[in-house]
Motif scaffolding. Structure first.
Motif, mmCIF file in Angstrom:
data_model
loop_
_atom_site.group_PDB
_atom_site.id
_atom_site.type_symbol
_atom_site.label_atom_id
_atom_site.label_comp_id
_atom_site.label_asym_id
_atom_site.label_seq_id
_atom_site.Cartn_x
_atom_site.Cartn_y
_atom_site.Cartn_z
ATOM 1 N N GLY A 192 1.031 -0.699 -0.038
ATOM 2 C CA GLY A 192 0.272 -0.281 -0.079
ATOM 3 C C GLY A 192 0.683 0.918 0.057
ATOM 4 N N LEU A 193 2.262 1.335 -0.256
ATOM 5 C CA LEU A 193 3.019 2.320 -0.223
ATOM 6 C C LEU A 193 3.284 2.652 -1.922
ATOM 7 C CD1 LEU A 193 5.672 1.271 1.625
ATOM 8 C CD2 LEU A 193 4.131 2.481 2.434
ATOM 9 N N VAL A 194 2.838 2.136 -2.933
ATOM 10 C CA VAL A 194 2.771 2.897 -3.841
ATOM 11 C C VAL A 194 1.248 2.316 -4.853
ATOM 12 C CG1 VAL A 194 5.271 2.802 -4.524
ATOM 13 C CG2 VAL A 194 3.953 0.725 -5.615
ATOM 14 N N ASP A 195 0.943 3.033 -5.550
ATOM 15 C CA ASP A 195 -0.065 2.941 -6.586
ATOM 16 C C ASP A 195 -0.224 3.069 -8.119
ATOM 17 O OD1 ASP A 195 -2.826 1.924 -6.893
ATOM 18 O OD2 ASP A 195 -3.488 4.557 -7.261
ATOM 19 N N GLY A 196 -0.204 1.694 -8.557
ATOM 20 C CA GLY A 196 -0.255 1.436 -9.766
ATOM 21 C C GLY A 196 -1.369 2.494 -10.765
ATOM 22 N N GLN A 197 -0.654 2.848 -11.839
ATOM 23 C CA GLN A 197 -1.600 4.164 -12.928
ATOM 24 C C GLN A 197 -1.367 3.115 -14.140
ATOM 25 O OE1 GLN A 197 -3.420 7.043 -11.553
ATOM 26 N NE2 GLN A 197 -2.385 6.070 -9.393
ATOM 27 N N SER A 198 -2.437 3.806 -15.116
ATOM 28 C CA SER A 198 -2.792 3.158 -16.426
ATOM 29 C C SER A 198 -0.974 3.287 -17.119
ATOM 30 C CB SER A 198 -3.410 4.200 -17.499
ATOM 31 O OG SER A 198 -3.059 5.334 -17.569
ATOM 32 N N GLY A 199 -0.208 2.722 -18.144
ATOM 33 C CA GLY A 199 0.899 2.170 -18.799
ATOM 34 C C GLY A 199 1.985 1.843 -18.531
ATOM 35 N N GLN A 200 1.630 1.448 -17.276
ATOM 36 C CA GLN A 200 2.331 0.913 -15.662
ATOM 37 C C GLN A 200 3.465 2.227 -15.446
ATOM 38 O OE1 GLN A 200 5.131 -1.654 -18.754
ATOM 39 N NE2 GLN A 200 4.505 -4.052 -16.736
ATOM 40 N N ARG A 201 2.594 3.422 -14.562
ATOM 41 C CA ARG A 201 3.444 4.267 -14.323
ATOM 42 C C ARG A 201 2.710 4.168 -12.798
ATOM 43 N NH1 ARG A 201 1.335 9.578 -16.841
ATOM 44 N NH2 ARG A 201 -0.821 8.137 -16.705
ATOM 45 N N TYR A 202 3.681 5.469 -11.537
ATOM 46 C CA TYR A 202 3.409 5.078 -10.701
ATOM 47 C C TYR A 202 3.987 6.008 -9.901
ATOM 48 C CZ TYR A 202 4.099 -0.382 -11.470
ATOM 49 O OH TYR A 202 3.922 -1.830 -11.731
ATOM 50 N N VAL A 203 2.411 6.214 -8.788
ATOM 51 C CA VAL A 203 3.170 7.755 -7.777
ATOM 52 C C VAL A 203 2.911 6.640 -6.567
ATOM 53 C CG1 VAL A 203 1.342 8.798 -8.852
ATOM 54 C CG2 VAL A 203 -0.097 7.455 -8.345
#
Length: 361
Positions: A342-353
């Motif tokens: 739960g420390l990062v979140d995957g976004q579309s296009g294999q991008r992370y925040v």
């Protein structure tokens, strides 16, 4: 059983909350009204002849006991305004729903509730803020109330579920899933909180339902936190309802260049309390924070990757590899581990925040 007869009346077009209350008061109960003869209904002058005819036609087609059995099978419960479990905060608003339909468990009279609402097309920043605030407030005992929509609402529900309870107030029947991708989320909410609606089961989504739904979100809550909202938006309608109901309004500030911050920044100018951490809410209601923290210790390689990530702008794997000098396979593996924690979140296009969380920067 009387409440099921009230629900049956609720399904008749033209009989609103005020009409339901008039029926109960005049006939001494919903069941008595349901079995009243034609002459008594028309002579009561509670409704127009058209509505009375609709009611009689509806009564011929409805088997109340069958409906009750179907709803119980779906674990749908009913709560009328006269029931002890009806939320006190909502009861004390202007024209509260006479009947609520819900899956799950409603908060107790002494439970704290806070609403978190905002934009459907939220940014990573907004969803991060919603998830963080909801998780920390839930950990300190708050029920987090929101509308079950995409964006801020879903992030708030998901964040609250990590540490506590949440309520989703729908603009449809509680057995109608909208948006469709939130089916699992709604099921999880029903297990650790409640999915609530003033509309009978089976009622489909309609645009006109959402403003009315917003008054219930604010009505269930001590205060409402707005995160990312355009100047004209449903979230600001919820804020207006909160003010009319004598409840607190909070806002998370945003970029002066973003249209999604125009509404929140406007609220702050108008006197809404600025919120940048859960402690702002806890202080307002004199509640102690839950200081028990999860283990957030990171390895050297995990910290390398985590420090590259942003709370607001998603970053792709290739850029992470370039900045850390780690191999793509190592980066991919560590990102997966961080996401599971739960420390990062995957976004579309294999991008992370990054996912905002206290105790780790």
């Amino acid at each position: 059983m009387d409440k099921y007869y009230l629900a049956a009346f609720h399904m008749v077009e033209g009989i609103g909350n005020a009409g339901l209350q008039r029926l109960v008061d005049f006939f001494g109960g919903a069941k008595n009204a349901w079995f009243a003869d034609r002459k008594s209904l028309f002579s009561s002058r509670l409704f127009s002849d058209t509505i009375c005819n609709n009611l009689l036609d509806h009564r011929e087609k409805i088997d109340v006991h069958k409906i009750a059995a179907e709803w119980e099978k779906k674990r749908i419960k009913l709560c009328t305004i006269s029931d002890e479990e009806y939320p006190n905060l909502l009861r004390n608003t202007f024209k509260p729903p006479v009947i609520l339909y819900y899956r799950g468990t409603l908060p107790a009279a002494n439970d704290y509730t806070i609403a978190i609402v905002g934009a459907r097309r939220a940014t990573a920043y907004g969803k991060n803020a919603a998830g963080m605030l909801a998780a920390e407030l839930a950990a300190s005992g708050f029920w987090v109330v929101s509308g079950g929509a995409r964006g801020i609402d879903s992030s708030a529900h998901a964040g609250a579920l990590k540490n506590g309870r949440t309520i989703a107030v729908l603009g449809s029947g509680v057995d109608v899933v909208y948006p469709p991708e939130n089916r699992r989320l709604f099921d999880n909410i029903a297990e650790a909180g409640a999915v609530v609606s003033e509309y009978p089961p089976g009622t489909l989504v309609h645009a006109a339902h959402f403003p009315a739904r917003n008054r219930i979100i604010s009505g269930l809550s001590l205060g409402t936190i707005i995160i990312e909202a355009a100047r004209k938006s449903g979230a600001l309608i919820t804020a207006d309802f909160a003010l009319e109901q004598g409840r607190d309004v909070f806002a998370v500030p945003g970029s002066i260049f973003s249209e999604l911050s125009k509404g929140t920044n406007y609220l702050i100018k108008q006197g809404a309390k600025l919120v940048d951490s859960a402690s702002d809410i806890l202080e307002e209601y004199d509640i102690k924070a839950n200081t028990q923290q999860k283990d957030n210790e990171l390895s050297i390689e995990e910290m390398q990757i985590y420090s590259v990530l942003s709370y607001e702008v998603p970053i792709g794997i290739e850029k992470i590899v370039m900045k850390t000098n780690l191999t793509p396979s190592v980066v991919t593996y560590i990102l997966l581990q961080l996401e599971l924690r739960g420390l990062v979140d995957g976004q579309s296009g294999q991008r992370y925040v990054r996912v905002a969380r206290e105790g780790i920067n």
